[in-house]
Design a protein around this motif. Structure first.
Motif, short mmCIF file in Angstrom:
data_model
loop_
_atom_site.label_atom_id
_atom_site.label_comp_id
_atom_site.label_asym_id
_atom_site.label_seq_id
_atom_site.Cartn_x
_atom_site.Cartn_y
_atom_site.Cartn_z
N VAL A 91 -6.28 -3.85 -2.87
CA VAL A 91 -5.59 -5.07 -3.29
C VAL A 91 -4.20 -5.10 -2.65
N ASP A 92 -3.52 -3.94 -2.69
CA ASP A 92 -2.20 -3.85 -2.06
C ASP A 92 -2.29 -4.08 -0.55
N LEU A 93 -3.35 -3.54 0.05
CA LEU A 93 -3.55 -3.73 1.49
C LEU A 93 -3.73 -5.21 1.81
N GLY A 94 -4.52 -5.89 0.97
CA GLY A 94 -4.74 -7.32 1.17
C GLY A 94 -3.46 -8.13 1.02
N LYS A 95 -2.64 -7.77 0.02
CA LYS A 95 -1.37 -8.48 -0.19
C LYS A 95 -0.47 -8.34 1.03
N GLN A 96 -0.40 -7.13 1.57
CA GLN A 96 0.41 -6.89 2.76
C GLN A 96 -0.06 -7.78 3.91
N THR A 97 -1.38 -7.93 4.01
CA THR A 97 -1.96 -8.78 5.06
C THR A 97 -1.64 -10.25 4.81
N GLY A 98 -1.68 -10.66 3.54
CA GLY A 98 -1.37 -12.04 3.18
C GLY A 98 0.05 -12.43 3.55
N HIS A 99 0.97 -11.49 3.38
CA HIS A 99 2.37 -11.75 3.73
C HIS A 99 2.50 -11.99 5.24
N MET A 100 1.74 -11.22 6.02
CA MET A 100 1.76 -11.40 7.47
C MET A 100 1.18 -12.75 7.86
N ALA A 101 0.08 -13.12 7.21
CA ALA A 101 -0.56 -14.40 7.51
C ALA A 101 0.35 -15.57 7.18
N ALA A 102 1.11 -15.44 6.09
CA ALA A 102 2.02 -16.52 5.69
C ALA A 102 3.07 -16.79 6.77
N LYS A 103 3.55 -15.73 7.40
CA LYS A 103 4.55 -15.90 8.47
C LYS A 103 3.96 -16.71 9.63
N VAL A 104 2.71 -16.44 9.93
CA VAL A 104 2.05 -17.16 11.03
C VAL A 104 1.84 -18.62 10.65
N GLY A 131 -2.65 -7.63 12.03
CA GLY A 131 -3.14 -7.41 10.67
C GLY A 131 -2.78 -6.05 10.14
N THR A 132 -3.65 -5.52 9.27
CA THR A 132 -3.37 -4.24 8.62
C THR A 132 -4.53 -3.27 8.79
N SER A 133 -4.17 -2.01 8.85
CA SER A 133 -5.15 -0.94 9.02
C SER A 133 -5.31 -0.15 7.72
N ASP A 134 -6.55 0.21 7.42
CA ASP A 134 -6.81 1.08 6.26
C ASP A 134 -7.12 2.51 6.73
N LYS A 135 -6.31 2.95 7.65
CA LYS A 135 -6.49 4.30 8.21
C LYS A 135 -6.53 5.34 7.09
N LEU A 136 -7.54 6.17 7.14
CA LEU A 136 -7.74 7.15 6.07
C LEU A 136 -6.72 8.29 6.15
N PRO A 137 -6.23 8.76 4.99
CA PRO A 137 -5.35 9.92 4.95
C PRO A 137 -6.19 11.21 5.01
N VAL A 138 -6.73 11.50 6.17
CA VAL A 138 -7.70 12.58 6.33
C VAL A 138 -7.17 13.93 5.86
N ASN A 184 3.28 -6.32 15.43
CA ASN A 184 2.39 -5.18 15.53
C ASN A 184 1.57 -5.04 14.25
N PHE A 185 0.38 -4.46 14.36
CA PHE A 185 -0.40 -4.22 13.14
C PHE A 185 0.33 -3.21 12.25
N GLU A 186 0.08 -3.30 10.94
CA GLU A 186 0.75 -2.45 9.98
C GLU A 186 -0.25 -1.53 9.27
N VAL A 187 0.24 -0.39 8.84
CA VAL A 187 -0.59 0.59 8.13
C VAL A 187 -0.01 0.77 6.73
N ILE A 188 -0.86 0.69 5.72
CA ILE A 188 -0.38 0.90 4.36
C ILE A 188 0.02 2.37 4.22
N GLU A 189 1.19 2.60 3.67
CA GLU A 189 1.76 3.94 3.68
C GLU A 189 1.31 4.82 2.52
#
Length: 375
Positions: A311-324, A186-193, A335-340
């Motif tokens: 919303v962008d994070l969710g879209k990125q996740t949706g693209h991954m789910a579609a592949k599965v 999936g995707t991570s919403d890791k904070l830009p600390v 591998n899990f992805e991090v929004i840049e």
């Protein structure tokens, strides 16, 4: 009378038979016709066989198309841990990402959705329910929901896609090298600390202490706290933390924390975010700024955030789910992805209420500025 009628009828029948016998076809004509009929018979059988074959082919093609239609239809279970703006945006983006890949609710996608309302036990029940319905895929929004989904799904062949998980490794949803621990990614919403601390320093040049409230049972929050503590001294800050175990703890914890700090920065902690209006109300009465971690928190009253677009994070996740779902890749192969991208969001109404002016260096590059507080 009956006897006379019988004699007349017998005579009529005899005449009819004699008339029929007079008209006799020549022998050669009868033979030719018989030969023609004999020749035509196999042709008729061949045509019948061809028609039967064509019909069978049409049925097979129709069955194949029906099977294809069936295999291209999906049922997924979406479990969301809490009800608040950022997670709602994740769900919206997730479905939009699937739609961009041709998997759309109401057409070829059935969506089962449940919200755990920040309760871990409910999250487990939701996952168990999805598994019992044999969904094609589970989506866990936020760490506790993702953990519950995988705990159930790992006993079956149901893949899990997560989103809004700050630290998948600490949550034991990924290995140390980022590879999946099973049929989950999936995707991570890791904070830009670092960027958040830099922003706070630019807005509050004289501030010394930053307060952070977090839920002690959320591994994501503990990971984020550790990162803040390590980076804060580089920007001249001290972190003051306050741990809670449930939303009922928030009011007292907020009162205590606000007595010790110059400002508060918020994490993506689900229990705290769900109670954010309480914190904002108490902080406003003391004229203490509260910084958010994403756009929705700034909309409802946080001063600013160097945050993510969920919303962008969710879209990125949706693209991954579609592949599965399409069979293009297994969850265990990604591998899990991090929004840049992290961008500046500010609320000028909150700034005005606090008597704060945003630096031009931030407003000039802002992704979005809000001029009111959304209730």
């Amino acid at each position: 009378m009956r006897k006379s009628m019988s004699i007349l009828m017998a005579a009529a029948m005899t005449m009819s038979l004699l008339t029929g016998c007079v008209t006799v076809e020549p022998a050669e004509t009868t033979a030719a016709q018989t030969a023609a009929d004999t020749t035509a018979a196999p042709s008729s059988d061949a045509e019948t066989e061809k028609e039967s074959s064509d019909a069978a082919g049409d049925k097979a093609e129709a069955a194949s198309e029906a099977a294809a239609d069936s295999s291209d239809s999906y049922t997924i279970g979406i479990g969301q841990f809490a009800e608040h703006g950022s997670l709602d945006n994740c769900r919206e983006g997730f479905l939009a990402g699937l739609a961009e890949e041709g998997i759309e609710e109401g057409k070829n996608l059935t969506v089962l959705f449940e919200n755990a309302q920040t309760d871990g036990g409910t999250a487990s029940q939701i996952a168990t329910s999805f598994a019992a319905k044999d969904v094609d895929l589970m989506c866990g929004i936020a760490t506790p929901m993702a953990q519950s989904a995988y705990s159930v799904a790992m006993k079956s062949d149901i893949p899990v896609i997560f989103t809004a998980v700050t630290d998948p490794i600490a949550a034991e949803l990924a290995n140390a090298d980022g590879t999946p621990v099973g049929e989950i990614t999936g995707t991570s919403d890791k904070l830009p600390v670092e960027k958040q601390l830099e922003m706070i320093r630019a807005i509050l040049p004289d501030a010394e202490t930053i307060g952070i409230m977090y839920t002690t049972s959320e591994v994501n929050s503990e990971s984020a706290i550790a990162e803040y503590k390590a980076a804060a001294p580089n920007y001249g800050f001290t972190i003051v933390e306050s741990g809670i175990s449930a939303s009922a703890d928030v009011p007292l914890a907020a009162d205590s924390l606000l007595e010790k700090v110059d400002c508060i920065t918020n994490l993506t902690d689900n229990t705290v975010v769900a109670s954010l209006p309480i914190i904002l109300d108490k902080a406003a009465k003391k004229n203490i700024p509260v910084f958010g971690s994403e756009i929705e928190q700034v909309k409802i009253g946080c001063l600013a955030a160097m945050g993510l677009d969920y919303v962008d994070l969710g879209k990125q996740t949706g693209h991954m789910a579609a592949k599965v779902l399409k069979g293009e890749a297994k969850a265990s192969e990604m591998n899990f992805e991090v929004i840049e991208e992290a961008a500046f969001y500010g609320n000028s109404q909150v700034a005005e209420n606090l008597g704060i002016t945003f630096p031009d260096s931030l407003t000039s590059s802002a992704k979005e500025m809000f001029t009111e507080i959304v209730q």
